[in-house]
Design an enzyme around this catalytic site. Sequence first.
Site, PDB file in Angstrom:
ATOM      1  N   ASP B  11      -4.644 -37.260  31.692  1.00  0.00           N
ATOM      2  CA  ASP B  11      -3.451 -36.616  32.234  1.00  0.00           C
ATOM      3  C   ASP B  11      -3.832 -35.202  32.661  1.00  0.00           C
ATOM      4  O   ASP B  11      -4.365 -34.437  31.862  1.00  0.00           O
ATOM      5  CB  ASP B  11      -2.350 -36.523  31.173  1.00  0.00           C
ATOM      6  CG  ASP B  11      -1.723 -37.891  30.915  1.00  0.00           C
ATOM      7  OD1 ASP B  11      -2.134 -38.859  31.581  1.00  0.00           O
ATOM      8  OD2 ASP B  11      -0.837 -37.981  30.049  1.00  0.00           O
ATOM      9  N   ASP B 130       5.999 -49.792  35.569  1.00  0.00           N
ATOM     10  CA  ASP B 130       6.425 -49.478  34.208  1.00  0.00           C
ATOM     11  C   ASP B 130       7.485 -50.496  33.815  1.00  0.00           C
ATOM     12  O   ASP B 130       8.579 -50.507  34.383  1.00  0.00           O
ATOM     13  CB  ASP B 130       7.021 -48.057  34.135  1.00  0.00           C
ATOM     14  CG  ASP B 130       5.962 -46.985  34.379  1.00  0.00           C
ATOM     15  OD1 ASP B 130       4.756 -47.296  34.283  1.00  0.00           O
ATOM     16  OD2 ASP B 130       6.333 -45.832  34.683  1.00  0.00           O
TER      17      ASP B 130
END
Lengths: 212, 252
Positions: B11, B130
Amino acid sequence: MPAPKKKERPRLAVIDYGMGNLRSVLKGWNQVGADAYLANEPDAIASADAVVLPGQGAMVDAMRRLKETGFDRVIRDWVAADKPFFGICLGLQALFEHSEEGDCAGLGIFEGSVRRFDIDATLKVPHMGWNSVTFSREAPLTEGFESGVDQFYFVHSYHIVPTNPSIIWFETDYGVRFASGVQHGRCFATQFHPEKSQSKGLQLYANFLLCL
Amino acid sequence: MLSNRIIPCLDVHSGRVVKGVNFVNLIDAGDPVEQAKAYEKQGADELVFLDITASSDERAIMHDVVERTASECFMPLTVGGGIRTLDDIRAMLNAGADKVSLNTSAIEEPELIKQAASKFGNQCIVVAIDGKQCSPGKWEVYSHGGRKNTGMDALKWAQQVTNFGAGEILLTSMDADGTKDGYDLPLTRAISEAVSIPVIASGGAGTLEHLKSAFHEGKASAVLAASIFHFGTYTIKQAKESLRDAGIAVRL
């Protein structure tokens, strides 16, 4: 007769015909001691020690761009003169006569076609990821590699089917045994991406430079 | 034989790694390039950068990170997060990314997948999905980083993006993500069996056993993992050795 002296930093013309980013191709070659540069027009390859034809994307677009830029002609001449050449991915597929992808004609340097993977439905297409290659003991540029062991990075949905099996340099299994590299004289081409294959890929580039 | 892939994910926020590896010997542990190089050394098969930068003016920082990584790492690099237009995709690919991952933008404008695949090739278009379970054996697709329920069926969406020309699906289970209790195997398997393109399982990896079941039971082509590698619990090499011992093809 003394062995020919290896060239210091051979100049490699990487053909830029708008088919994908060539940064890593350039970096890969330069990492192993080449002086690689982007060639945007056919004249730019004249002074090169070797020509690299990269490429990703659709075959139809690739062939259209090669024709529009005039690279199609100079590549044919270059390979016909047995000058050093390295094709990568689409740069391998484009060497053949015909591709099923968009039903289009290729450069026709080698006899044969490019076909979509017709394999067991449990196997994913694109063939994406690391796979091994096998080669014969006499295969050139394979110093430092173990047949069937060392792996390279692939990403493609179509594979070549050469008419003449003697040009097959590497083979790979993915539901079918397909030619993953060809070699004829000083013309070499791989389906996999050496510049994405970490140290093994760079080793193959280095081996190619040694033959210049 | 094609190897099953292990893909660490970093990230990145404003050019810095937020959740990163606790590698010793890194000169700058917050530098994504340093981390990428460390993972390459360990034998990672690919790398994913998730750009969690909120504002678009910081996108240039990500381009720089990608550019520097591509200059030093010779492995496939995927970048996701905030990529909304063909121009965004082009800019990221030009910076040196091999693939981009689309999520909300693909949901809002499915045409984008088609256009991007035909312009840049399906090999570089990853669609991130997702999914969250809504009833047994049924999952819905969430957008906007998991904040908005689209009401779309995850299986149908996966098949749709495949038809639109996506080259790969990055599947994250919102139920499993962050739990370290393992991947959502029924979801992973359902999607993997429903589409012809490779599926990367993501969310929930806590042990090496979890990686194994993602391949064996989940039928995934690749696994994405963050924390089990970042915190030094296992190296990529250890993970691969354990997979190999379980009869799963990996590159060592």
